[in-house]
Motif scaffolding. Structure first.
Motif, short mmCIF file in Angstrom:
data_model
loop_
_atom_site.label_atom_id
_atom_site.label_comp_id
_atom_site.label_asym_id
_atom_site.label_seq_id
_atom_site.Cartn_x
_atom_site.Cartn_y
_atom_site.Cartn_z
N ASP A 149 0.76 -1.21 0.20
CA ASP A 149 0.00 0.04 -0.19
C ASP A 149 0.70 1.47 0.00
OD1 ASP A 149 -2.66 -1.04 -0.22
OD2 ASP A 149 -2.90 -1.14 1.88
N ASP A 150 2.06 1.00 0.49
CA ASP A 150 3.01 2.31 0.50
C ASP A 150 3.76 2.53 -0.90
OD1 ASP A 150 5.17 4.09 0.90
OD2 ASP A 150 5.41 3.08 2.78
N MET A 151 3.21 3.67 -1.53
CA MET A 151 3.66 3.93 -3.06
C MET A 151 4.81 4.34 -2.78
SD MET A 151 0.90 3.41 -4.83
CE MET A 151 0.49 2.08 -3.80
N GLU A 152 5.40 5.22 -1.62
CA GLU A 152 7.10 5.45 -1.80
C GLU A 152 7.84 4.03 -2.07
OE1 GLU A 152 7.67 9.19 0.71
OE2 GLU A 152 6.58 7.70 1.89
N GLU A 153 7.43 3.09 -1.13
CA GLU A 153 8.08 1.84 -1.21
C GLU A 153 8.09 1.17 -2.51
OE1 GLU A 153 10.56 -0.80 0.87
OE2 GLU A 153 9.80 1.13 1.57
N ASN A 154 6.97 1.17 -3.25
CA ASN A 154 6.57 0.63 -4.48
C ASN A 154 7.57 1.32 -5.43
OD1 ASN A 154 4.94 -1.02 -3.39
ND2 ASN A 154 3.19 0.06 -4.32
N GLN A 155 7.66 2.60 -5.54
CA GLN A 155 8.51 3.54 -6.34
C GLN A 155 9.90 3.43 -6.33
OE1 GLN A 155 6.95 7.56 -5.53
NE2 GLN A 155 5.18 6.91 -6.72
N LYS A 156 10.42 2.91 -5.10
CA LYS A 156 11.98 2.47 -4.81
C LYS A 156 12.13 1.12 -5.35
CE LYS A 156 12.00 3.43 -0.67
NZ LYS A 156 12.60 3.33 0.84
#
Length: 286
Positions: A149-156
């Motif tokens: 759910d954490d988009m920041e994590e996905n973008q990394k």
């Protein structure tokens, strides 16, 4: 324009709960979409993640209070949901570049982030080359990673996944399995339910997936296909931002919430520069 009103109402909910617990699920309900898609849409349109937006808004308000009141740092930290001075200090410094204690000093330079207001972007600049197609359901085979759910994590993590995939022997297999449209190597975000969110590096194929390869069925839909010659002059996030602020408001369509597809050309079993595409499922607006 209903999607714009829904997003604005979700922001209003967040603004009214900066001093309380903010439920991403409730914000998504107000925006009439899943929690995952709400965060995804928000990050594309706003240019930052939902978590970062909330952090900036809370730290903006915290800075105002530090300067205009005699409240202690610990009191303000607690008010904005931080259980420890350390976590509050870290969040405050990430936004303002100075500590909460230093912010109390006269002349301290701070950053203020006002509430986001969603509106249609008026621009007369670059064109968005696109076409609309109807496509029946199609089968993909590929390798995948779990999204969160954490988009920041996905973008990394997604760029790292691409890096690993290009050096994986299975990537060559995927290139050989491609025998159907859309032709090329696909980057696909798939939301099944809150526990099952995946990013696939895959290809469209009528063949059954061999060992070590996953498969998925993309539902039949109407697709708007945005085109570019060479790698995207704008990254995928920018394509989505323009979709929501420039294309959708005037198109008579709505976002359908199906898997989003990036299409990259392949040659000699490697990803090449060339004609690239982004496929986004749409439906007729009400």
């Amino acid at each position: 324009m209903e999607w714009l009103n829904s997003l604005s109402k979700a922001i209003e909910y967040i603004e009214n709960h900066l001093e309380q617990e903010i439920s991403f699920d409730e914000a998504a309900r107000i925006a009439s979409c899943s929690t995952y898609y709400f965060q995804r849409i928000f990050s594309y349109v706003a240019g930052i993640s939902l978590a970062e937006y909330i952090r900036r808004r809370r730290m903006t308000q915290a800075a105002f209070e530090l300067q205009r009141t005699d409240k202690k740092v610990l009191e303000i930290a607690s008010k904005y949901g931080y259980a420890s001075p350390t976590s509050f200090n870290r969040a405050f410094q990430s936004v303002h570049g100075i500590s909460p204690v230093a912010a109390k000093q006269k002349g301290a330079v701070l950053n203020a982030y006002p509430p986001i207001r969603f509106s249609v972007k008026v621009s007369g600049g670059s064109a968005m080359s696109y076409h609309i197609i109807e496509k029946p359901a199609f089968h993909i085979v590929g390798i995948r990673m779990n999204l969160v759910d954490d988009m920041e994590e996905n973008q990394k993590n997604v760029p790292l996944f691409w890096e690993q995939a290009l050096n994986d022997r299975r990537f060559s297999e995927l290139c050989e399995l491609n025998n159907a449209a859309p032709n090329g190597i696909l980057g696909i975000s798939v939301y099944e339910n809150p526990e099952n969110i995946f990013y696939y590096i895959a290809t469209s194929s009528t063949n059954k997936a061999p060992d070590g390869i996953c498969e998925y069925e993309i539902p039949a839909s109407t697709w708007v296909v945005f085109e570019n010659d060479g790698y995207f002059k704008e990254n995928v996030q920018s394509v989505f931002r323009r979709l929501y602020t420039e294309w959708l408001p005037f198109s008579g369509y709505e976002y359908a919430g199906l898997p989003d597809i990036e299409v990259y050309p392949i040659q000699n079993k490697t990803v090449q520069s060339g004609h690239s595409e982004v496929w986004i499922a749409i439906r007729k607006g009400e």
